[in-house]
Design a protein around this motif. Sequence first.
Motif, PDB file in Angstrom:
ATOM      1  N   GLU A 197      64.001  45.517  24.260  1.00 26.99           N
ATOM      2  CA  GLU A 197      64.922  45.958  23.222  1.00 26.99           C
ATOM      3  C   GLU A 197      66.372  45.700  23.619  1.00 26.99           C
ATOM      4  N   PHE A 198      66.644  45.903  24.871  1.00 27.40           N
ATOM      5  CA  PHE A 198      68.026  45.813  25.312  1.00 27.40           C
ATOM      6  C   PHE A 198      68.271  44.592  26.184  1.00 27.40           C
ATOM      7  N   GLU A 199      67.325  43.736  26.166  1.00 26.57           N
ATOM      8  CA  GLU A 199      67.489  42.562  27.017  1.00 26.57           C
ATOM      9  C   GLU A 199      67.732  41.337  26.156  1.00 26.57           C
ATOM     10  N   GLN A 200      68.445  40.453  26.747  1.00 28.01           N
ATOM     11  CA  GLN A 200      68.815  39.284  25.983  1.00 28.01           C
ATOM     12  C   GLN A 200      67.845  38.132  26.205  1.00 28.01           C
ATOM     13  N   PHE A 201      67.366  38.046  27.392  1.00 25.56           N
ATOM     14  CA  PHE A 201      66.579  36.865  27.715  1.00 25.56           C
ATOM     15  C   PHE A 201      65.160  37.247  28.101  1.00 25.56           C
ATOM     16  N   GLU A 202      64.316  36.331  27.844  1.00 30.68           N
ATOM     17  CA  GLU A 202      62.966  36.550  28.318  1.00 30.68           C
ATOM     18  C   GLU A 202      62.949  36.320  29.822  1.00 30.68           C
ATOM     19  N   SER A 203      62.033  36.955  30.438  1.00 31.71           N
ATOM     20  CA  SER A 203      61.951  36.815  31.882  1.00 31.71           C
ATOM     21  C   SER A 203      60.589  36.242  32.243  1.00 31.71           C
ATOM     22  N   THR A 204      60.562  35.590  33.334  1.00 32.14           N
ATOM     23  CA  THR A 204      59.302  35.035  33.799  1.00 32.14           C
ATOM     24  C   THR A 204      58.940  35.690  35.115  1.00 32.14           C
ATOM     25  N   ILE A 205      57.735  36.140  35.186  1.00 27.56           N
ATOM     26  CA  ILE A 205      57.277  36.792  36.389  1.00 27.56           C
ATOM     27  C   ILE A 205      56.209  35.921  37.021  1.00 27.56           C
ATOM     28  N   GLY A 206      56.341  35.741  38.294  1.00 25.09           N
ATOM     29  CA  GLY A 206      55.388  34.879  38.976  1.00 25.09           C
ATOM     30  C   GLY A 206      54.509  35.658  39.933  1.00 25.09           C
ATOM     31  N   PHE A 207      53.306  35.202  40.059  1.00 26.60           N
ATOM     32  CA  PHE A 207      52.373  35.806  41.002  1.00 26.60           C
ATOM     33  C   PHE A 207      51.714  34.694  41.800  1.00 26.60           C
ATOM     34  N   LYS A 208      51.538  34.971  43.028  1.00 31.33           N
ATOM     35  CA  LYS A 208      50.877  33.962  43.861  1.00 31.33           C
ATOM     36  C   LYS A 208      49.435  34.371  44.067  1.00 31.33           C
ATOM     37  N   LEU A 209      48.567  33.478  43.753  1.00 28.84           N
ATOM     38  CA  LEU A 209      47.154  33.763  43.948  1.00 28.84           C
ATOM     39  C   LEU A 209      46.651  33.055  45.192  1.00 28.84           C
ATOM     40  N   PRO A 210      45.493  33.465  45.643  1.00 21.83           N
ATOM     41  CA  PRO A 210      45.001  32.911  46.908  1.00 21.83           C
ATOM     42  C   PRO A 210      44.918  31.387  46.902  1.00 21.83           C
ATOM     43  N   ASN A 211      44.554  30.829  45.798  1.00 21.28           N
ATOM     44  CA  ASN A 211      44.471  29.376  45.747  1.00 21.28           C
ATOM     45  C   ASN A 211      44.562  28.915  44.299  1.00 21.28           C
ATOM     46  N   HIS A 212      44.535  27.639  44.185  1.00 24.02           N
ATOM     47  CA  HIS A 212      44.699  27.065  42.858  1.00 24.02           C
ATOM     48  C   HIS A 212      43.575  27.477  41.913  1.00 24.02           C
ATOM     49  N   ARG A 213      42.393  27.477  42.448  1.00 23.99           N
ATOM     50  CA  ARG A 213      41.271  27.826  41.582  1.00 23.99           C
ATOM     51  C   ARG A 213      41.385  29.258  41.077  1.00 23.99           C
ATOM     52  N   ALA A 214      41.845  30.095  41.951  1.00 22.93           N
ATOM     53  CA  ALA A 214      42.010  31.488  41.533  1.00 22.93           C
ATOM     54  C   ALA A 214      43.061  31.598  40.441  1.00 22.93           C
ATOM     55  N   ALA A 215      44.101  30.817  40.589  1.00 17.60           N
ATOM     56  CA  ALA A 215      45.154  30.855  39.570  1.00 17.60           C
ATOM     57  C   ALA A 215      44.611  30.373  38.231  1.00 17.60           C
ATOM     58  N   LYS A 216      43.848  29.320  38.307  1.00 20.58           N
ATOM     59  CA  LYS A 216      43.302  28.783  37.070  1.00 20.58           C
ATOM     60  C   LYS A 216      42.302  29.768  36.466  1.00 20.58           C
ATOM     61  N   ARG A 217      41.539  30.378  37.330  1.00 19.87           N
ATOM     62  CA  ARG A 217      40.535  31.321  36.850  1.00 19.87           C
ATOM     63  C   ARG A 217      41.223  32.476  36.120  1.00 19.87           C
ATOM     64  N   LEU A 218      42.252  32.968  36.738  1.00 23.98           N
ATOM     65  CA  LEU A 218      42.996  34.065  36.108  1.00 23.98           C
ATOM     66  C   LEU A 218      43.576  33.621  34.776  1.00 23.98           C
ATOM     67  N   TRP A 219      44.113  32.455  34.798  1.00 24.52           N
ATOM     68  CA  TRP A 219      44.704  31.942  33.561  1.00 24.52           C
ATOM     69  C   TRP A 219      43.654  31.866  32.456  1.00 24.52           C
ATOM     70  N   LYS A 220      42.519  31.377  32.820  1.00 27.30           N
ATOM     71  CA  LYS A 220      41.455  31.264  31.825  1.00 27.30           C
ATOM     72  C   LYS A 220      41.046  32.630  31.304  1.00 27.30           C
ATOM     73  N   VAL A 221      40.925  33.554  32.199  1.00 32.53           N
ATOM     74  CA  VAL A 221      40.514  34.890  31.763  1.00 32.53           C
ATOM     75  C   VAL A 221      41.531  35.463  30.796  1.00 32.53           C
ATOM     76  N   CYS A 222      42.774  35.243  31.105  1.00 33.27           N
ATOM     77  CA  CYS A 222      43.813  35.750  30.216  1.00 33.27           C
ATOM     78  C   CYS A 222      43.715  35.095  28.848  1.00 33.27           C
ATOM     79  N   VAL A 223      43.554  33.822  28.867  1.00 32.87           N
ATOM     80  CA  VAL A 223      43.481  33.111  27.592  1.00 32.87           C
ATOM     81  C   VAL A 223      42.300  33.620  26.778  1.00 32.87           C
ATOM     82  N   GLU A 224      41.208  33.785  27.445  1.00 36.39           N
ATOM     83  CA  GLU A 224      40.017  34.212  26.722  1.00 36.39           C
ATOM     84  C   GLU A 224      40.148  35.636  26.198  1.00 36.39           C
TER      85      GLU A 224
END
Lengths: 896, 290
Positions: free
Chosen positions: A342-369
Amino acid sequence: MTTESGTDSEAKQPQENQEKRKAKAAAEPKSPQNQPEQLPAAAGHSTPARKGQQEEDQESHRSSTSRLSKSPLRGVKKVKIMQCKITLLDGSDFTVNVEKRAKGHVLFDKVCEHLNLLEKDYFGITHRDIENQKNWLDPSKELKKQIRTGPWNFSFNVKFYPPDPMQLIEDITRYYLCLQLRDDIVSGRLPCSFATHTLLGSYTVQSELGDYDPEEMSSEYVSELRFAPNQTKELEEKVVELHKTYKGMTPAEAELHFLENAKKLSMYGVDLHHAKLVGNLYESLAPSEGEDSEGVEIMLGVCSSGLLIYRDRLRINRFAWPKILKISYKRNNFYIKIRPGEFEQFESTIGFKLPNHRAAKRLWKVCVEHHTFFRLVSPEAPPKKFLSLGSKFRYSGRTQAQTRRASAQIGRPAPLFERTSSKRYNMSRSLDGAPIMENHETPAKDGTADGAAKVIAKGDIITTVTTEKKAEEQGEQEDFKKDATETTEPATPLRLDTKTEDELPVGNETKDEVGPKGTVAAGYLVKYVAGSIITDGATSSGPHGISLSTTMDDDVFVDGTLRDGVEDKTPDSHEEVLVVKVSPGAVRQEVSQAISDKKGTLIIFREAEDKTDDEDNETAVPEELETGEKDAETFKEDSSVDLKSQAAAVKILSSKVEIKTGDETQIKGIDSPKKAMVSWISEEETVTEVTGVKEVDEINTSNGLQQEAEIFTFEEVQSSQLKSNLTQITVSEPSAAVSTLGWVSPSQKAPADQEEKEAVVRETETAAAKQTNLNSVEVAANDTPVVHTETKTITYEAAEVDRNGDADPGVLLSAQTITSETTSTTTTTHITKTVKGGISETRIEKRIVITGDTDIDHDEALAQAIKEAKEQHPDMSVTKVVVHKETEITPEEGED
Amino acid sequence: MANMCPYGCFTHAVVRSIPETFGKAVGEGRENGETTVDLAKAQRQFGCLTGALRQKVGMQLIEIPPDPELPESWRIEDVAVIQGDTALITRPFKQQRRSEVEAVRRVMSELSLTVVEMGGEQGDSGGATLEGSDVLFTGREFFVGISSHTNRRGAEVLADTFRDFAVSTVPVCGGARLRNVCSMGGPDTIIMSSSDGAKKTLRMMEQLTDHHYEVLPVPEESASNCIYIKGPSKRDFLLHRPAEECPESVSAFQKLQDYTLLPTACSEASKLGASLSSLCLLINRKHTYF
């Protein structure tokens, strides 16, 4: 644009053709097979109203199917039968044989059939990978591509935990959900207090053993059952105490009570993923005083309402789906872009580091689904038939809204089923703390991740259209929306959106198409572009018609607007595309149309990759590996580009229609961006977009009437022998050409056919007839004219040498795309150099889009184009010509 | 969930009388010089509170006798967090307050609650501190204010104790305590101060929750701490600060439909940073599994 119906028919016909052919018969047949299987299932519960959706689903399947079927090699192989062992929720194993090439849904359907389960959309099949991580089977992908090593062992699990189990129709569904939850509890994935363990345990006993009977039941009777990770005598005693009070409660009632309590647990249906914080955190994420948040171990929990962030057991932040503008992953990192507060002007991006690439992709997929299932009314852009080339992920499943509607139609008498003596100890079988979920069915979004190759031209324009409809119709029936989308151009946009999400390139193609229309009236073209641009901007900024901000509801319906998210994605995709354009060195400046062309190029790429994949598959190389590589590459490119910069680029594009983009892109590079980024457009954005969209729609409509677009694809193949190689390959793979046509599904199939030595001429005519009254009604509501599209696709193939099934997958040396255009013609040239087994092959695909009034002599234009192509490459031969003709007819003309 | 029923159903209240040493906090940096408290008045107000709980609301009242050695022991809310049949005995920030828990622990046991310790002095509490005045339980979830007296480790212990519920941490601004700026005003209603710091906290709570709460804003911070109880008679009672203590906020409470409003003075305790809820622990001994 209205190709949808046409696309379908096209797709079917090609399949038929293929069937006729011997060699291909083996490979292609699958698609036809798939359809029947899937369809029946859907039909089982679906209402008439739902037909539109079903069609979409089917279509998506087909598209993916057609894409997969490309590989020439398949035909050669024998049908291998694989034995699959599926561990069911009660702990028992179910063994079934499936074709090795069968897709995931085949296995899933067999299991559901075995279980007598109709409300199956909440469930899925998991497979443990080498790292012992659970991955969800993608129903639309071949099993063999998803299982790299080891025996074909699977588990049947709940994938989407219904927030309100009461709304499930059948007791049998609840029973399986109970079994899953018991396992979650015993394994510790679902933490409970002692009191809750007691209560849930008592319902379990009642459901399994019936009324307490002091005579039959020894004092130890409950000890056989598992209720908690650490089961104590005290717990068992309390369970017995409660059990005694349930006299007369039926098993189904006990399960209902069980679920009504379990669903309130804070970790119910939360899929946890280990991660670490990266960089600056959202203020709320900041740990206690003075602590450096960088690298803090956290857990990301994906659930029906959004993304939860835990540190130890504490919830430190929560991002409801409406708050999330975009999710993406690069390498090991997972990013979410948050809508400004409400009081913010810009969107922010938050990053998380996952154990490996596959884990990142897996998480991404779960989110999408999860986002798609719980928040969208219907899966995002079903893989457009057009785009089908690109994304590997298709959301073949239904959303919760759809499945609820479908379930309401279940009319069978409650099935009798045996509550197998609770496999006492089975519950303890899964010990993994957090089930890792992958999306099998990824909506358009998935495509982004998967499809390195996914390029969808539709993106921008389509997306825009979708938005409009959404805004207008959101309140209205979803079905209508879908129908309309399909029927009218706007409808197409929806699909396109999906694609777009998956792949930016697709969006570009759309533009191209639009562009042609624009040719008729330059003004239109401009508007189109602007519209698309607007959409992008809208995505980031505008408030959606549906105010989700307030919503914490689980109610999918309320959130129906989710599609906006799709739009968001689209913008992102655009951004990515833009980025791509920027990054690649060589650039030919072109008009916005060029952009669209580029997208087309991207699509081509994909196909090429797909082929590669197929080949690989034969070679026993798992797709995923390749995908992963692609992703990695993509990531690299992504990393090079600043998100912000991308956005900026997008904006620029929007403001300037004339922006030129560099055509030359490396395929890999292109793919990667698409895959890596998924953006969701918030509802707010949608509203903004709506305006733009409407304009676009109108424009399209007007254009559409007049539009006649022809796309000619030439494929020229040049093979040269490497010194080392003895073999000459005369024929190049046609697939690329097909892919170019992206939106024409038949063409895609054609590539597969190329293998055949016979010259094949296909002609597909699709009439808009499929459009239903509903569509028209909806259209009326929208003030959008219905545009019927007539699509013809003709493929001329030169006799080709069959490739050996054993052929190595080629190694892609380079890929180049060049786009040029004249007033009525847009030419996209895609040059791919591949090395296969020592033979280097250069394939040139030209995609020529001729747009404009019927005044243009298309035949002449085609002849001219072929002639030019020959002149330009005298040393090459034309192996395939695909003509796709699309004519839009005014509603009055067409049948309504 | 087993223990998940709408907020406000309580059957018992545990209080601890005001000792003679009221206001003479040991080792407290600030002397009473500036804040002079009236012991007699404080005791009178305490009596009014307990009287209202017992006679108006109809609670069973358990009163722990005062201990002059423990000048802050009347702030009984700090030393235990109770949900359902589980009582978590906390570890207050101040060393000298930690022995306050003993009497409370005994009472909890007598009420046959499951007593959970936070690790105590020697335990593996790892420096965890937690005080009940930083904990807001809404009936559906916990919010823990990370404040000068409560740290994240303490919140983790709480989360580990009440596993059925989401436990979210929220920032508390300006050295206040979470319960200084908010309290429950009904099963789904949070009474919240409209101060800037409270708004910040509220925003975070709104972001973290899966549920939807009605928010009743009150202009004065002192008014935001109330005691809501759905009494045995199923009537809604709200104990709140009287008009003389927060004149601008009383009208806000009128908005609560069909409530029995019980203005309860708390001026003396509030001089020491406490409020109404600081003075009692609420317990529900009638468990209803549904």
